[in-house]
Design a protein around this motif. Structure first.
Motif, mmCIF file in Angstrom:
data_model
loop_
_atom_site.group_PDB
_atom_site.id
_atom_site.type_symbol
_atom_site.label_atom_id
_atom_site.label_comp_id
_atom_site.label_asym_id
_atom_site.label_seq_id
_atom_site.Cartn_x
_atom_site.Cartn_y
_atom_site.Cartn_z
ATOM 1 N N VAL A 167 15.166 -19.346 -21.790
ATOM 2 C CA VAL A 167 15.487 -18.510 -22.948
ATOM 3 C C VAL A 167 14.609 -18.881 -24.131
ATOM 4 O O VAL A 167 14.053 -18.018 -24.818
ATOM 5 C CB VAL A 167 16.977 -18.660 -23.312
ATOM 6 N N MET A 170 11.140 -17.478 -23.633
ATOM 7 C CA MET A 170 11.030 -16.035 -23.833
ATOM 8 C C MET A 170 11.152 -15.664 -25.299
ATOM 9 O O MET A 170 10.440 -14.787 -25.787
ATOM 10 C CB MET A 170 12.091 -15.307 -23.016
ATOM 11 N N GLN A 183 15.940 -10.784 -28.219
ATOM 12 C CA GLN A 183 16.510 -10.041 -27.093
ATOM 13 C C GLN A 183 16.600 -8.562 -27.411
ATOM 14 O O GLN A 183 16.302 -7.706 -26.573
ATOM 15 C CB GLN A 183 17.917 -10.555 -26.786
ATOM 16 N N SER A 186 13.333 -6.941 -27.061
ATOM 17 C CA SER A 186 12.676 -7.027 -25.762
ATOM 18 C C SER A 186 13.021 -5.778 -24.935
ATOM 19 O O SER A 186 14.019 -5.112 -25.209
ATOM 20 C CB SER A 186 13.129 -8.276 -25.017
ATOM 21 N N TYR A 191 18.801 -10.988 -22.034
ATOM 22 C CA TYR A 191 18.010 -11.908 -21.221
ATOM 23 C C TYR A 191 18.660 -12.198 -19.878
ATOM 24 O O TYR A 191 18.075 -12.867 -19.032
ATOM 25 C CB TYR A 191 17.794 -13.220 -21.966
ATOM 26 N N GLN A 195 16.195 -13.385 -17.015
ATOM 27 C CA GLN A 195 16.529 -14.800 -16.844
ATOM 28 C C GLN A 195 17.701 -14.944 -15.893
ATOM 29 O O GLN A 195 18.564 -15.802 -16.083
ATOM 30 C CB GLN A 195 16.893 -15.414 -18.189
ATOM 31 N N THR A 322 9.070 -18.432 -15.589
ATOM 32 C CA THR A 322 9.056 -17.848 -16.925
ATOM 33 C C THR A 322 7.781 -18.214 -17.667
ATOM 34 O O THR A 322 7.143 -17.351 -18.294
ATOM 35 C CB THR A 322 10.273 -18.344 -17.733
#
Lengths: 329, 172
Positions: A167, A170, A183, A186, A191, A195, A322
């Protein structure tokens, strides 16, 4: 006089906000116990509590009154200072984590840049309550419970911290508000989709961190009576009970902010900016209760094997994937 | 205000460090070092080093001390240790401490905090965030040293495991 008032105003506002948050959180904790008994009751073809108040809604209050008026017993040969201190450590560490969680866009008590680390730090401190309770009670059952708890919490903390690294990668930040904003902007909105491995690892290790079924080995009734708090009674027992449910609420709130998009939802609800946060929180709390009603307890070596041989490698794999995607995409 | 906080922290760190040494009960000693580490974390916070403070609590308070407690539990030192005097030449220790105090006094009297060098001024730290700066330096400039330290620790861990295994197999 007015100047002093003006200077003190931010502090007063902060204290009032903290109190409001704490009282709301305590109410949630109290009614989580009620919801748990009710939901598990229905899952087991029973009614659950239904005597005190309409549909048993006043049951948590009755429980609190009962626990407050009971006798507070300290076992002979216990280390008194630590025995008194232990439940408070558990509770305070859990409650403090609430301060960094953004309930909605403009309501976060402490907007810390390393919010995620603060939560990890406090959750690692809360294990002290359990360990010290086990040691200071001067009882075999409590001691074994404390030992199990320390091993379990230390192992699962690693998995939990690693699952959150994805997390952080990202979002590019450890500030929880920033993570929620990242988030929202995105393409996935939450996520939990990109994720998914991290989310899976986090949820499992959160259950283990809070010592809930199926990982409630520190308090396994069939082996240890009640584990680390077997010697506690009355209000001190209630504090441990509170700490456990506080842990549940906090872990769910962390999962909501880090994986489920925090306060954001498919549409805005006018007047209730925290609507979606609470809906997601309740869904996760229901998940906790559901798991408890469904799964049997793990054996101790299975628990350790799951933590070290499955969850930690999975979390590491998640970090590598990731990082790679972030680098080349 | 800042001086007051620093004074309290310094005092608390010193007192808890002394209590770690003087506690006869091993569990209490570990707990006093927990108090010490928490104060140290707050000290980092007053220096705007949020990341270090959090890491201090996670690593030292959350992992290292829990392991210490674990070990103390396993060797089961419930009763307090009393020991006849450890050294026979203990008056010499006072002399050594006296010299140490004189030395540190002489060193501290000439102490001037160095001005910040390079681009890492306090303002830059706040703007960029401690974590990012630390990460960039650790994984770009000093990546070799970082990896070498990692390998060294790994070797130490493997060595410990090998030693324990050998002892176990001989015990069989």
């Amino acid at each position: 006089m007015e100047a002093i008032l003006k200077a003190a105003l931010p502090g007063i506002i902060l204290i009032v906000e903290a109190l409001v948050l704490l009282v709301v959180a305590l109410l949630h904790v109290a009614y989580t116990t009620y919801a748990e008994r009710k939901v598990i009751g229905h899952m087991q073809q029973r009614l659950g509590p239904n005597r005190v108040g309409p549909r048993g809604l006043l049951q948590p209050i009755a429980d609190v009154v009962k626990l407050l008026t009971k006798e507070d017993i300290v076992p002979l040969g216990a280390d008194k200072g630590l025995f008194y201190l232990a439940p408070f450590i558990s509770l305070v560490a859990g409650a403090t984590s609430l301060a960094v969680i953004p309930i909605w866009n403009r309501f976060v008590l402490a907007d810390v840049n390393v919010g995620l680390l603060v939560i990890l730090a406090l959750s690692s401190l809360s294990s002290y309550g359990v360990i010290l309770a086990g040691w200071s009670s001067n009882s075999r059952y409590a001691f074994l419970g404390g030992l199990r708890a320390s091993a379990q919490v230390v192992s699962y903390e690693v998995a939990m911290a690693l699952s959150l690294v994805g997390v952080m990668l990202m979002a590019g930040s450890m500030n929880l508000s920033e993570i929620v904003k990242a988030q929202i902007s995105s393409p996935f909105k939450i996520y939990a989709l990109p994720q998914i491995i991290g989310f899976f690892v986090f949820m499992i290790s959160a259950i283990a961190e809070t010592n809930r079924v199926p990982f409630d080995l520190p308090e396994a009734e069939t082996e240890l009576v009640a584990g680390y708090f077997v010697e506690y009674s009355a209000i001190r027992f209630a504090l441990f009970y509170l700490a456990e449910y506080f842990g549940m609420v906090v872990m769910s709130a962390v999962a909501v902010t880090c994986f489920l998009g925090g306060w954001a939802g498919p549409f805005e609800v006018p007047g209730l900016p925290f609507f979606w946060f609470l809906i997601k929180l309740y869904a996760l709390l229901f998940f906790y209760i559901w798991v408890r009603a469904t799964l049997p307890r793990y054996r101790y070596d299975q628990l350790m094997g799951l933590g070290w041989k499955v969850l930690i490698p999975l979390a590491l794999l998640n970090i590598v994937i990731t990082g790679g995607l972030k680098l080349w995409w | 205000m800042e001086k007051l906080v620093f004074g309290y922290l310094a005092l608390a760190i010193l007192v808890s460090a002394l209590l770690v040494v003087f506690s006869r009960n091993a569990v209490k000693a570990v707990l006093w070092s927990l108090v010490l580490f928490l104060h140290q974390a707050v000290l980092f916070l007053t220096l705007q080093a949020e990341f270090l403070a959090a890491i201090q609590i996670i690593v030292y308070a959350g992992a290292v001390l829990v392991l210490f407690l674990f070990v103390v539990y396993l060797i089961n030192l419930r009763e307090e240790i009393t020991w006849p005097r450890f050294l026979s030449a203990y008056p010499l220790a006072f002399l050594a401490i006296l010299f140490l105090l004189a030395l540190s006094g002489a060193a501290l009297s000439g102490f001037r905090p160095a001005p910040p060098k390079g681009i890492l001024t306090a303002g830059a730290l706040l703007a960029q965030g401690h974590t990012r700066i630390l990460g960039e330096h650790l994984f770009r400039e000093y990546v070799l040293a970082f990896e070498a330290a990692g390998v060294l620790l790994l070797v130490a861990v493997l060595g410990a495991v090998v030693l324990v295994r050998r002892i176990r197999e001989e015990g069989r």
